[in-house]
Scaffold this motif. Structure first.
Motif, PDB file in Angstrom:
ATOM      1  N   PRO A  48       1.770   7.235 -12.699  1.00 48.80           N
ATOM      2  CA  PRO A  48       2.922   6.572 -13.319  1.00 48.80           C
ATOM      3  C   PRO A  48       2.882   5.085 -13.006  1.00 48.80           C
ATOM      4  O   PRO A  48       2.317   4.671 -11.992  1.00 48.80           O
ATOM      5  N   PRO A  49       3.466   4.264 -13.874  1.00 50.72           N
ATOM      6  CA  PRO A  49       3.475   2.830 -13.611  1.00 50.72           C
ATOM      7  C   PRO A  49       4.272   2.512 -12.349  1.00 50.72           C
ATOM      8  O   PRO A  49       5.195   3.244 -11.972  1.00 50.72           O
ATOM      9  N   LEU A  50       3.912   1.423 -11.698  1.00 50.75           N
ATOM     10  CA  LEU A  50       4.613   1.016 -10.493  1.00 50.75           C
ATOM     11  C   LEU A  50       6.021   0.540 -10.837  1.00 50.75           C
ATOM     12  O   LEU A  50       6.235  -0.154 -11.830  1.00 50.75           O
ATOM     13  N   SER A  51       6.966   0.922 -10.000  1.00 49.29           N
ATOM     14  CA  SER A  51       8.330   0.447 -10.160  1.00 49.29           C
ATOM     15  C   SER A  51       8.453  -0.969  -9.606  1.00 49.29           C
ATOM     16  O   SER A  51       7.529  -1.497  -8.966  1.00 49.29           O
ATOM     17  N   LYS A  52       9.600  -1.575  -9.860  1.00 48.86           N
ATOM     18  CA  LYS A  52       9.840  -2.922  -9.338  1.00 48.86           C
ATOM     19  C   LYS A  52       9.804  -2.912  -7.814  1.00 48.86           C
ATOM     20  O   LYS A  52       9.247  -3.830  -7.184  1.00 48.86           O
ATOM     21  N   ALA A  53      10.367  -1.867  -7.199  1.00 43.67           N
ATOM     22  CA  ALA A  53      10.341  -1.754  -5.738  1.00 43.67           C
ATOM     23  C   ALA A  53       8.906  -1.602  -5.231  1.00 43.67           C
ATOM     24  O   ALA A  53       8.526  -2.189  -4.210  1.00 43.67           O
ATOM     25  N   ASP A  54       8.096  -0.800  -5.945  1.00 41.31           N
ATOM     26  CA  ASP A  54       6.684  -0.648  -5.571  1.00 41.31           C
ATOM     27  C   ASP A  54       5.967  -1.996  -5.623  1.00 41.31           C
ATOM     28  O   ASP A  54       5.151  -2.317  -4.752  1.00 41.31           O
ATOM     29  N   GLY A  55       6.277  -2.773  -6.663  1.00 36.08           N
ATOM     30  CA  GLY A  55       5.644  -4.075  -6.790  1.00 36.08           C
ATOM     31  C   GLY A  55       5.950  -4.980  -5.615  1.00 36.08           C
ATOM     32  O   GLY A  55       5.080  -5.721  -5.135  1.00 36.08           O
ATOM     33  N   LYS A  56       7.191  -4.920  -5.110  1.00 39.06           N
ATOM     34  CA  LYS A  56       7.555  -5.725  -3.937  1.00 39.06           C
ATOM     35  C   LYS A  56       6.779  -5.280  -2.705  1.00 39.06           C
ATOM     36  O   LYS A  56       6.341  -6.109  -1.893  1.00 39.06           O
ATOM     37  N   VAL A  57       6.599  -3.975  -2.568  1.00 42.33           N
ATOM     38  CA  VAL A  57       5.831  -3.461  -1.429  1.00 42.33           C
ATOM     39  C   VAL A  57       4.371  -3.930  -1.508  1.00 42.33           C
ATOM     40  O   VAL A  57       3.782  -4.356  -0.513  1.00 42.33           O
ATOM     41  N   VAL A 110       2.364   2.844   3.819  1.00 40.45           N
ATOM     42  CA  VAL A 110       3.493   2.380   3.007  1.00 40.45           C
ATOM     43  C   VAL A 110       3.112   2.010   1.581  1.00 40.45           C
ATOM     44  O   VAL A 110       3.985   1.796   0.747  1.00 40.45           O
ATOM     45  N   ALA A 111       1.820   1.928   1.264  1.00 39.06           N
ATOM     46  CA  ALA A 111       1.419   1.587  -0.106  1.00 39.06           C
ATOM     47  C   ALA A 111       1.875   2.673  -1.075  1.00 39.06           C
ATOM     48  O   ALA A 111       1.850   3.866  -0.741  1.00 39.06           O
ATOM     49  N   PRO A 112       2.305   2.305  -2.264  1.00 45.61           N
ATOM     50  CA  PRO A 112       2.637   3.318  -3.277  1.00 45.61           C
ATOM     51  C   PRO A 112       1.454   4.251  -3.513  1.00 45.61           C
ATOM     52  O   PRO A 112       0.291   3.810  -3.546  1.00 45.61           O
ATOM     53  N   ARG A 113       1.730   5.531  -3.640  1.00 45.54           N
ATOM     54  CA  ARG A 113       0.655   6.526  -3.747  1.00 45.54           C
ATOM     55  C   ARG A 113      -0.319   6.223  -4.874  1.00 45.54           C
ATOM     56  O   ARG A 113      -1.513   6.509  -4.773  1.00 45.54           O
ATOM     57  N   VAL A 120      -1.573   3.506  -5.776  1.00 51.85           N
ATOM     58  CA  VAL A 120      -2.534   2.423  -5.495  1.00 51.85           C
ATOM     59  C   VAL A 120      -2.968   2.423  -4.043  1.00 51.85           C
ATOM     60  O   VAL A 120      -3.515   1.443  -3.563  1.00 51.85           O
ATOM     61  N   VAL A 121      -2.759   3.532  -3.321  1.00 52.79           N
ATOM     62  CA  VAL A 121      -3.061   3.507  -1.896  1.00 52.79           C
ATOM     63  C   VAL A 121      -4.543   3.265  -1.633  1.00 52.79           C
ATOM     64  O   VAL A 121      -4.912   2.491  -0.744  1.00 52.79           O
ATOM     65  N   ALA A 122      -5.430   3.902  -2.414  1.00 60.25           N
ATOM     66  CA  ALA A 122      -6.866   3.703  -2.196  1.00 60.25           C
ATOM     67  C   ALA A 122      -7.268   2.265  -2.492  1.00 60.25           C
ATOM     68  O   ALA A 122      -8.057   1.660  -1.756  1.00 60.25           O
ATOM     69  N   THR A 123      -6.701   1.726  -3.563  1.00 56.52           N
ATOM     70  CA  THR A 123      -7.014   0.347  -3.911  1.00 56.52           C
ATOM     71  C   THR A 123      -6.542  -0.613  -2.834  1.00 56.52           C
ATOM     72  O   THR A 123      -7.243  -1.566  -2.472  1.00 56.52           O
ATOM     73  N   MET A 124      -5.354  -0.369  -2.282  1.00 60.25           N
ATOM     74  CA  MET A 124      -4.816  -1.261  -1.263  1.00 60.25           C
ATOM     75  C   MET A 124      -5.618  -1.179   0.035  1.00 60.25           C
ATOM     76  O   MET A 124      -5.863  -2.195   0.682  1.00 60.25           O
ATOM     77  N   VAL A 125      -6.023   0.032   0.423  1.00 60.11           N
ATOM     78  CA  VAL A 125      -6.828   0.163   1.645  1.00 60.11           C
ATOM     79  C   VAL A 125      -8.178  -0.527   1.464  1.00 60.11           C
ATOM     80  O   VAL A 125      -8.643  -1.253   2.345  1.00 60.11           O
ATOM     81  N   SER A 126      -8.804  -0.320   0.298  1.00 54.32           N
ATOM     82  CA  SER A 126     -10.060  -1.029   0.027  1.00 54.32           C
ATOM     83  C   SER A 126      -9.830  -2.532  -0.012  1.00 54.32           C
ATOM     84  O   SER A 126     -10.647  -3.315   0.487  1.00 54.32           O
ATOM     85  N   GLY A 127      -8.686  -2.932  -0.582  1.00 54.69           N
ATOM     86  CA  GLY A 127      -8.379  -4.352  -0.656  1.00 54.69           C
ATOM     87  C   GLY A 127      -8.184  -4.997   0.691  1.00 54.69           C
ATOM     88  O   GLY A 127      -8.345  -6.221   0.839  1.00 54.69           O
ATOM     89  N   ALA A 128      -7.841  -4.194   1.703  1.00 56.25           N
ATOM     90  CA  ALA A 128      -7.677  -4.757   3.045  1.00 56.25           C
ATOM     91  C   ALA A 128      -8.967  -5.395   3.544  1.00 56.25           C
ATOM     92  O   ALA A 128      -8.938  -6.335   4.343  1.00 56.25           O
ATOM     93  N   PHE A 129     -10.101  -4.894   3.057  1.00 60.16           N
ATOM     94  CA  PHE A 129     -11.382  -5.444   3.508  1.00 60.16           C
ATOM     95  C   PHE A 129     -11.700  -6.789   2.877  1.00 60.16           C
ATOM     96  O   PHE A 129     -12.678  -7.439   3.268  1.00 60.16           O
ATOM     97  N   ILE A 130     -10.882  -7.223   1.929  1.00 60.08           N
ATOM     98  CA  ILE A 130     -11.051  -8.571   1.399  1.00 60.08           C
ATOM     99  C   ILE A 130     -10.758  -9.602   2.475  1.00 60.08           C
ATOM    100  O   ILE A 130     -11.345 -10.695   2.497  1.00 60.08           O
TER     101      ILE A 130
END
Length: 458
Positions: free
Chosen positions: A236-245, A380-383, A385-395
């Protein structure tokens, strides 16, 4: 494999057998990776970049031309720092590409196998001066295919609702990483000291073949993870609250960069400083590539007990507080190196125990900030995009290690005490920023509303 139970039968601790094959693979891979990295800068400065060797290295003149076109004329130490920083940075960038290849094209098993083969070829190529640049390219590509994908396979061994068992499984997996990271420089450093640089690199190549054999031997115990297609899953698309997180997590990831600049300096410039200024006695300078990892391993059980004690008293720092503490500790450790250089300015005069203590403190600081960062992001990442965010941590380490390589150019332009003081100041500045922004970020992440939030966490 139809069930987790089938994968667990008879394995130690009730964990799937595949876990131990993955942990063993990563142990040997990290053994070879850090063993090679411990030799890299000293090898370049003491042999490869000398005129009689450099002229025979394929692509090195072009690489040096590019570096000097960006940063001006470089001495050998400065050029070695740029190469080491570029290598370390790209090793953390390519896993993003490796994850896409596994997800969309090859699946995790084939991607990891190809990664191990490329890294084996890279370590083998390091045994020939003329293949140095080719070797680094192979290692960067191989690490990108392996690094993220082998970790993701650990998670797939467990049911989604078995978080406790999965956490313990990752602890076992991480122990293999730390053992390899600590032991690799000790072995390759000793071999290089006795039989030469190329013998040390040959050991790293051999250990990668052991990693390959371990991984292939465990294939039947690993779940199949075929490449996914976009049609197979929709979020599902990210909500506004998800975007803030997500935005708050990006800020958190960026705030790890000061620590990730300060810390890896002990891998790039550290060996040169140790070799020149520390009273080593019989200890090879390359062994210092293990000291921060040994500090991390030694501190891990103590920190777990310490945090548990703080939690019982409701005084355990929150995640951002731990990250700030860790960033401050690596800054203090770098200032310790500066103090040693200032008090003992002569060559070969800094006491061995002083340098070891500072490296150990670097490892303790890392235990505070980096695992906590990954835990916070994944928690805490929205479910969607959690994989993308964890991978993004290595940036963060990707950019920071590139920056550290550029900053390392100044080692020969400054006194050692001034250089390490600058390095420490970067870490301390990062700690101040984390402490200052912590309340705002906790509100944005929703972590200020935890039921178990401590009353007086800092």
């Amino acid at each position: 494999m139809s069930s987790t139970a089938e994968r667990q039968g008879g394995s130690p601790g009730g964990h799937p057998r595949g876990l131990y094959f993955l942990a063993g693979t990563e142990l040997w891979e990290r053994f070879s990776f850090y063993g090679m990295q411990a030799l890299l800068t000293l090898y370049m400065v003491k042999q490869l970049l000398l005129p009689e060797f450099a002229e025979n290295v394929w692509g090195l003149a072009a690489l040096r031309g590019m570096a000097e076109g960006m940063f001006g004329t470089l001495g050998n130490v400065g050029f070695a720092s740029v190469i080491a920083g570029l290598y370390s940075g790209l090793v953390y960038f390519t896993p993003l590409l490796g994850g896409l290849i596994a997800d969309q094209l090859l699946g995790a098993k084939r991607t990891v196998t190809i990664g191990v083969l490329l890294m084996s070829a890279g370590h083998l190529a390091m045994t020939f001066d003329q293949l140095f640049v080719v070797a680094l390219v192979l290692l960067i590509l191989g690490s990108g295919l392996l690094k993220g994908n082998i970790s993701s396979q650990v998670g797939t061994l467990y049911p989604q609702d078995d978080a406790s068992m999965r956490d313990r499984g990752f602890a076992i997996f991480s122990t293999g990483i730390n053992i390899g990271a600590a032991a690799g420089p000790l072995v390759t450093g000793a071999v290089a000291a006795i039989w030469g640089w190329h013998a040390g690199f040959a050991v790293a190549a051999g250990l990668m073949l052991v990693a390959l054999a371990t991984y292939l031997a465990g294939q039947k115990h690993l779940p199949d993870t075929p490449p996914r297609r976009h049609a197979d899953f929709q979020h599902p698309p990210l909500s506004k609250a998800d975007g803030k997180v997500v935005l708050a997590l990006i800020a958190v990831i960026l705030l790890t960069m000061p620590a990730e600049i300060t810390y890896p300096m002990v891998w790039t410039i550290g060996p040169i400083w140790v070799d020149s200024y520390v009273n080593l006695g019989f200890v090879p300078a390359t062994w210092f590539g293990s000291m921060d990892s040994i500090g991390a391993i030694a501190s891990a059980p103590l920190l777990v007990m310490f945090w548990a004690s703080q939690a019982r008293k409701r005084r355990e720092p929150d995640s951002l507080g731990k990250m700030a503490i860790g960033t401050g500790l690596v800054g203090v450790a770098a200032l310790g190196l500066a103090a040693g250089s200032f008090i003992f300015p002569a060559k070969d005069s800094v006491p061995l125990i002083w340098a070891i203590a500072c490296y150990f403190l670097m490892g303790v600081g890392w235990m505070y900030y980096w695992p906590t960062t990954l835990s916070l992001v994944s928690g805490v990442a929205p479910r969607a995009v959690v994989a993308t965010m964890v991978s993004g941590a290595f940036i963060s380490p990707f950019i920071a290690h590139l920056a550290a390589g550029v900053i390392g150019i100044n080692f020969k332009r400054m006194s050692p005490s001034a250089f390490w003081a600058m390095d420490g100041a970067i870490g301390l500045a990062g700690a101040v920023l984390l402490f200052a922004l912590r309340p705002m970020l906790n509100r944005a992440l929703g972590t200020d509303k935890r039921k178990d939030a401590p009353e007086n966490a800092f």
